[in-house]
Design a protein around this motif. Structure first.
Motif, PDB file in Angstrom:
ATOM      1  N   ILE A  18       0.960  -1.225  -0.230  1.00  0.00           N
ATOM      2  CA  ILE A  18       0.095   0.052   0.066  1.00  0.00           C
ATOM      3  C   ILE A  18       0.997   1.277  -0.209  1.00  0.00           C
ATOM      4  N   VAL A  19       0.039   2.510  -0.345  1.00  0.00           N
ATOM      5  CA  VAL A  19       1.025   3.661  -0.339  1.00  0.00           C
ATOM      6  C   VAL A  19       0.026   4.516   0.552  1.00  0.00           C
ATOM      7  N   MET A  20       0.680   5.208   1.559  1.00  0.00           N
ATOM      8  CA  MET A  20      -0.234   6.424   2.224  1.00  0.00           C
ATOM      9  C   MET A  20       0.565   7.613   1.866  1.00  0.00           C
ATOM     10  N   TRP A  21      -0.509   8.554   1.528  1.00  0.00           N
ATOM     11  CA  TRP A  21      -0.090   9.899   1.143  1.00  0.00           C
ATOM     12  C   TRP A  21      -1.056  10.835   1.688  1.00  0.00           C
ATOM     13  N   TRP A  22      -0.526  11.944   2.177  1.00  0.00           N
ATOM     14  CA  TRP A  22      -1.530  12.759   3.047  1.00  0.00           C
ATOM     15  C   TRP A  22      -2.669  12.154   3.804  1.00  0.00           C
ATOM     16  N   ASN A  23      -3.910  12.059   3.429  1.00  0.00           N
ATOM     17  CA  ASN A  23      -4.942  11.596   4.290  1.00  0.00           C
ATOM     18  C   ASN A  23      -5.707  10.350   3.482  1.00  0.00           C
ATOM     19  N   PHE A  24      -4.845   9.775   2.402  1.00  0.00           N
ATOM     20  CA  PHE A  24      -5.372   8.682   1.425  1.00  0.00           C
ATOM     21  C   PHE A  24      -4.205   7.390   1.712  1.00  0.00           C
ATOM     22  N   ILE A  25      -5.174   6.333   1.694  1.00  0.00           N
ATOM     23  CA  ILE A  25      -4.280   5.039   1.548  1.00  0.00           C
ATOM     24  C   ILE A  25      -4.864   4.198   0.352  1.00  0.00           C
ATOM     25  N   GLU A  70      -2.186   5.955  -9.339  1.00  0.00           N
ATOM     26  CA  GLU A  70      -3.557   6.628  -9.894  1.00  0.00           C
ATOM     27  C   GLU A  70      -4.481   6.532  -8.569  1.00  0.00           C
ATOM     28  N   ASP A  71      -4.577   5.723  -7.772  1.00  0.00           N
ATOM     29  CA  ASP A  71      -5.539   5.736  -6.874  1.00  0.00           C
ATOM     30  C   ASP A  71      -5.356   6.904  -6.139  1.00  0.00           C
ATOM     31  N   ALA A  81      -7.619  14.606  -6.841  1.00  0.00           N
ATOM     32  CA  ALA A  81      -8.529  15.496  -7.795  1.00  0.00           C
ATOM     33  C   ALA A  81      -9.901  15.634  -7.538  1.00  0.00           C
ATOM     34  N   ASP A  82     -10.270  14.478  -6.816  1.00  0.00           N
ATOM     35  CA  ASP A  82     -11.870  14.504  -6.545  1.00  0.00           C
ATOM     36  C   ASP A  82     -12.278  15.376  -5.315  1.00  0.00           C
ATOM     37  N   GLU A 128       0.392  19.727  -2.778  1.00  0.00           N
ATOM     38  CA  GLU A 128       0.766  19.340  -4.291  1.00  0.00           C
ATOM     39  C   GLU A 128       1.477  17.719  -4.273  1.00  0.00           C
ATOM     40  N   LEU A 129       1.092  17.047  -5.163  1.00  0.00           N
ATOM     41  CA  LEU A 129       1.609  15.594  -5.272  1.00  0.00           C
ATOM     42  C   LEU A 129       3.140  15.812  -5.396  1.00  0.00           C
ATOM     43  N   PRO A 130       3.985  14.924  -5.185  1.00  0.00           N
ATOM     44  CA  PRO A 130       5.294  14.763  -5.619  1.00  0.00           C
ATOM     45  C   PRO A 130       5.465  14.336  -6.877  1.00  0.00           C
ATOM     46  N   THR A 131       6.671  14.912  -7.391  1.00  0.00           N
ATOM     47  CA  THR A 131       7.107  14.576  -8.942  1.00  0.00           C
ATOM     48  C   THR A 131       7.293  13.357  -9.240  1.00  0.00           C
ATOM     49  N   LEU A 132       7.738  12.338  -8.099  1.00  0.00           N
ATOM     50  CA  LEU A 132       7.882  10.714  -8.676  1.00  0.00           C
ATOM     51  C   LEU A 132       6.637  10.175  -8.486  1.00  0.00           C
ATOM     52  N   PRO A 133       6.675   9.046  -9.112  1.00  0.00           N
ATOM     53  CA  PRO A 133       5.580   8.033  -8.863  1.00  0.00           C
ATOM     54  C   PRO A 133       5.452   7.600  -7.590  1.00  0.00           C
ATOM     55  N   LEU A 134       4.473   7.105  -7.059  1.00  0.00           N
ATOM     56  CA  LEU A 134       4.298   6.622  -5.643  1.00  0.00           C
ATOM     57  C   LEU A 134       4.095   5.266  -5.807  1.00  0.00           C
ATOM     58  N   LYS A 135       5.233   4.720  -5.409  1.00  0.00           N
ATOM     59  CA  LYS A 135       5.504   3.261  -5.648  1.00  0.00           C
ATOM     60  C   LYS A 135       5.016   2.307  -4.541  1.00  0.00           C
TER      61      LYS A 135
END
Length: 319
Positions: A264-271, A276-277, A283-284, A306-313
């Motif tokens: 899984i990837v956790m970024w800000w308040n999202f998992i 793409e998730d 965006a939503d 802002e999202l990071p420039t690198l993909p979230l792996k």
């Protein structure tokens, strides 16, 4: 509760839990939360990302907020996780996009399941108690349940296990023979352990779980290691019991669970499970769709960083 970091980094969740017991003392990172609350962030940590499905742990207080606004966390989104609000002192007013309006008080469980999407706010009521002390925790949802319908639960009466020197309130999961009414989606446990001075105990554990202990107050030794309030001791797996010794009246949170085996990837308040998730969720939220609206909060909602420039792996723990 929101991660208010304006430049959040992608968090790789899921790590090798190891084959046996360890004693890894985690030191917190201090994070400003809102106008007047500073929290001690224990998870995610440079040395540890998860404990079972527990993936985010903030400890705050005790703070004197008599002349302060206290907790003020504006409306913000969540996806793919559960939030657990746990208080020792004070009150937190919860509002969410389902229309929930609930004051959570000490030793009551406020449990929000974000599932596919929800938004909420948290604030100290007006007027409010003088002191604020508690913990905010997140639980990662497994893939089979991460798109479930959002929900909010409030459980004011939780089961308690008592033995001489210990009063254990079961927040989530099962401890001994007591099971919390809170909804869980993976095998885990969360319990508030109130210890009296001089208590010397061996707490029964599930050997297949990994565990950590967060010290809330007082002085306590966990398997011989002094754990100061606001710090957390990671204990690994393979323990049939846990020695505890209270040097003073003390309180700790026991967190544990079956090691989480998904990537899984956790970024800000999202998992999520992919870049793409996360991109779609951000965006939503920015467009004002999917996460609903929180009514009644006196202020603007949180903008997404802002999202990071690198993909979230996405990565995980190999069992």
């Amino acid at each position: 509760m929101s991660n208010l970091d304006l430049k959040p980094t992608p968090t790789v969740c899921g790590r090798e839990a190891g084959g046996g017991p360890v004693k890894d003392l985690l030191t917190p990172r201090h994070v400003q939360l809102g106008e007047s609350t500073v929290v001690r962030r224990l998870l995610p940590n440079l040395g540890r990302r998860m404990v079972g499905a527990w993936c985010f742990v903030d400890h705050y207080g005790p703070d004197d907020i008599a002349d302060q606004p206290g907790m003020q966390v504006p409306p913000h989104p969540h996806m793919g996780l559960q939030t657990v609000s746990w208080l020792h002192e004070g009150e937190v007013l919860h509002r969410d996009s389902l229309g929930s309006l609930q004051t959570v008080r000490p030793y009551e469980l406020g449990l929000m399941t974000s599932g596919r999407a929800i938004s909420h706010s948290e604030e100290s009521p007006r007027p409010h108690a003088r002191h604020l002390h508690g913990a905010q925790l997140w639980v990662a949802l497994p893939d089979a349940h991460r798109n479930t319908a959002p929900a909010f639960e409030h459980h004011p009466d939780l089961p308690v296990v008592t033995v001489p020197g210990l009063r254990a309130t079961v927040i989530l999961g099962t401890l001994d023979t007591a099971t919390s009414p809170g909804t869980t989606h993976t095998p885990l446990v969360g319990a508030d352990l109130a210890l009296t001075e001089g208590a010397d105990l061996r707490l029964p554990l599930v050997p297949d779980f990994e565990y950590a202990v967060l010290a809330m107050s007082g002085r306590v030794d966990v398997d011989g290691v002094p754990v100061e309030p606001g710090s957390m001791l990671y204990l690994g797996c393979g323990r049939p019991h846990l020695p505890l010794h209270a040097r003073t009246d003390a309180a700790v949170l026991l967190l544990g669970g079956e090691p989480f085996d998904e990537k899984i990837v956790m970024w800000w308040n999202f998992i999520g499970r992919s870049t793409e998730d996360i991109v779609q969720a951000r965006a939503d939220w920015t467009a004002g769709t999917r996460f609903g609206e929180v009514h009644g909060y006196a202020g603007d909602r949180l903008p997404a960083p802002e999202l990071p420039t690198l993909p979230l792996k996405p990565r995980g723990r190999e069992r």
